[in-house]
Scaffold this active site. Structure first.
Site, PDB file in Angstrom:
ATOM      1  N   ILE A  48      -4.920  11.363   9.996  1.00  9.22           N
ATOM      2  CA  ILE A  48      -3.545  11.752   9.644  1.00  9.22           C
ATOM      3  C   ILE A  48      -3.576  12.904   8.630  1.00  9.22           C
ATOM      4  O   ILE A  48      -4.218  12.800   7.580  1.00  9.22           O
ATOM      5  CB  ILE A  48      -2.753  10.556   9.073  1.00  9.22           C
TER       6      ILE A  48
ATOM      7  N   GLY B 235      -0.280   4.966  -1.225  1.00 10.65           N
ATOM      8  CA  GLY B 235      -1.307   5.702  -0.496  1.00 10.65           C
ATOM      9  C   GLY B 235      -0.748   6.866   0.308  1.00 10.65           C
ATOM     10  O   GLY B 235       0.460   7.140   0.284  1.00 10.65           O
ATOM     11  N   GLN B 236      -1.652   7.525   1.027  1.00  7.93           N
ATOM     12  CA  GLN B 236      -1.286   8.737   1.785  1.00  7.93           C
ATOM     13  C   GLN B 236      -0.155   8.464   2.773  1.00  7.93           C
ATOM     14  O   GLN B 236       0.841   9.185   2.802  1.00  7.93           O
ATOM     15  CB  GLN B 236      -2.518   9.260   2.550  1.00  7.93           C
TER      16      GLN B 236
ATOM     17  N   TYR C 138     -15.458  -0.236   8.466  1.00  7.41           N
ATOM     18  CA  TYR C 138     -14.013  -0.002   8.610  1.00  7.41           C
ATOM     19  C   TYR C 138     -13.585  -0.306  10.052  1.00  7.41           C
ATOM     20  O   TYR C 138     -12.599  -1.003  10.299  1.00  7.41           O
ATOM     21  CB  TYR C 138     -13.718   1.459   8.247  1.00  7.41           C
TER      22      TYR C 138
ATOM     23  N   ASP D 144      -0.665  -7.104  -5.995  1.00  3.17           N
ATOM     24  CA  ASP D 144      -2.011  -7.272  -5.461  1.00  3.17           C
ATOM     25  C   ASP D 144      -1.876  -8.099  -4.184  1.00  3.17           C
ATOM     26  O   ASP D 144      -1.705  -9.321  -4.231  1.00  3.17           O
ATOM     27  CB  ASP D 144      -2.886  -7.987  -6.497  1.00  3.17           C
TER      28      ASP D 144
ATOM     29  N   ASP E  30       2.371  -1.624  -4.432  1.00  2.00           N
ATOM     30  CA  ASP E  30       0.967  -1.206  -4.405  1.00  2.00           C
ATOM     31  C   ASP E  30       0.309  -1.765  -5.654  1.00  2.00           C
ATOM     32  O   ASP E  30       0.979  -2.135  -6.619  1.00  2.00           O
ATOM     33  CB  ASP E  30       0.860   0.333  -4.395  1.00  2.00           C
TER      34      ASP E  30
ATOM     35  N   GLY F 120       0.837  -1.209   0.000  1.00  2.00           N
ATOM     36  CA  GLY F 120       0.000   0.000   0.000  1.00  2.00           C
ATOM     37  C   GLY F 120       0.861   1.244   0.000  1.00  2.00           C
ATOM     38  O   GLY F 120       0.524   2.262   0.595  1.00  2.00           O
TER      39      GLY F 120
HETATM   40  N1  SER Z   1      -8.581   8.531   8.851  1.00  2.00           N
HETATM   41  C1  SER Z   1      -9.406   7.374   8.933  1.00  2.00           C
HETATM   42  C2  SER Z   1     -10.722   7.602   8.332  1.00  2.00           C
HETATM   43  O1  SER Z   1     -11.200   8.707   8.423  1.00  2.00           O
HETATM   44  C3  SER Z   1      -9.576   6.937  10.370  1.00  2.00           C
HETATM   45  O2  SER Z   1      -8.615   5.980  10.667  1.00  2.00           O
HETATM   46  O3  SER Z   1     -11.307   6.717   7.805  1.00  2.00           O
END
Ligand code: SER
Length: 314
Positions: free
Chosen positions: A172, A12-13, A142, A53, A35, A9
């Site tokens: 973050i 990603g950010q 999530y 993957d 990634d 990953g």
């Molecule tokens: N930054 C994440 C979200 O907003 C939280 O872990 O989904």
């Protein structure tokens, strides 16, 4: 001992900046960034980049073998807001990637793993200041995947001696790579809009207080917990830095840009934010591995405006 690090990953950010940070922190190490999609040029130029993957066990095994990997950071996940739109897909993706690596680590005892959890493990029944050990009844897919993931990590540590470490990230905030699909993303978007048009329409209410952290602190936490000697017990450590509302953040931006204005149009992400605590208590991390944050709302705001301004004028 070799130091061959794989980041899953990595486009990603957090993954992008983590790979670049590890490159600097461990100049001798082999840094393999992977990634499903290509990363930014800076990432591809400074690491060994592989398209991967991570839901495919054979592909993961091949990369581990090819580079003789001994440390894996599992940073691929579908975040909260986008996961609510495709719950089964999010569950499948978030769990498959983690369980794949855990099962591989069962028979590769030299592997050291990092897997991030989140403030999303908390829910409506959690007190608004969440302690390390408190009620965890998440209300989002999530959050359910993160809490289940924590339980699986502990299970693999206790039963198969897998060395896996976890921190629970707050929102973050960073400028290098855009955040995607999260509920805390307003605290990133707001800076782009402040610089582009001096106003921002926020998708959360003005009083919606959430725990947040600047990227530099997140990178330090992530790599410090991995540099620590092996822990006896698996603890998904809370790591806190600051807590603020959209109104507080607008106020901090106004100290730098007095004409900045904000309006509020809460959408479905507000329901997610309402289930998360306003702050969380990270005593365990501070005690067990000396976690300490550096950035508060004002220093983070200054950094964000400075770096984004530079990035946007190039
Ligand atoms: N930054 C994440 C979200 O907003 C939280 O872990 O989904």
């Amino acid at each position: 001992m070799n130091n061959n690090i794989l980041i899953i990953g990595a486009s990603g950010q957090i993954g992008t900046e983590l790979a670049l940070y590890l490159r600097k922190r461990y100049p001798e190490a082999q840094i393999v960034a992977s990634d499903i999609k290509e990363g930014i040029p800076e990432l591809v130029e400074n690491t060994t980049f592989e398209l991967l993957d991570a839901t495919d066990t054979d592909q993961v095994l091949n990369i581990l073998k090819k580079y003789n990997i001994n440390t894996v950071y599992i940073m691929a996940a579908m975040l909260s807001a986008v996961a609510e739109k495709v719950p089964m897909k999010a569950w499948d993706l978030n769990m498959t990637i983690l369980l794949n690596i855990l099962n591989i680590a069962k028979t590769h005892s030299d592997l050291k793993l990092f897997w991030p959890s989140s403030i999303a493990v908390f829910g409506k029944t959690t007190p608004k200041n969440a302690k390390q050990y408190t009620i965890t009844e998440p209300n989002t897919v999530y959050g359910i995947s993160k809490l289940s993931g924590e339980r699986w990590c502990e299970y693999f540590k206790n039963n198969y001696n897998v060395d896996i470490r976890t921190i629970r990230y707050p929102g973050i905030i960073s400028w290098k790579v855009a955040a995607g699909g999260g509920t805390t993303d307003y605290a990133v978007d707001i800076f782009y809009k402040a610089l582009e048009q001096n106003n921002y329409e926020c998708f959360l209410r003005k009083d919606s207080k959430l725990p947040m952290m600047y990227m530099d602190d997140a990178l330090k936490a992530t790599t410090d917990i991995m540099a620590h000697k092996e822990f006896k017990n698996y603890i998904p450590y809370n790591v806190a830095a600051m807590s603020f509302t959209p109104e507080d953040l607008a106020h901090a931006i106004r100290k730098e840009r007095p004409d900045f204005s904000i309006s509020y149009a809460p959408d479905s992400r507000q329901q997610i934010a309402d289930t998360w605590p306003a702050s969380f208590d990270d005593d365990y991390a501070r005690q067990d591995w000396n976690w300490n944050h550096q950035f508060d709302i004002d220093s983070m705001t200054k950094e964000m405006l400075f770096h984004l301004n530079k990035k946007m004028t190039i």
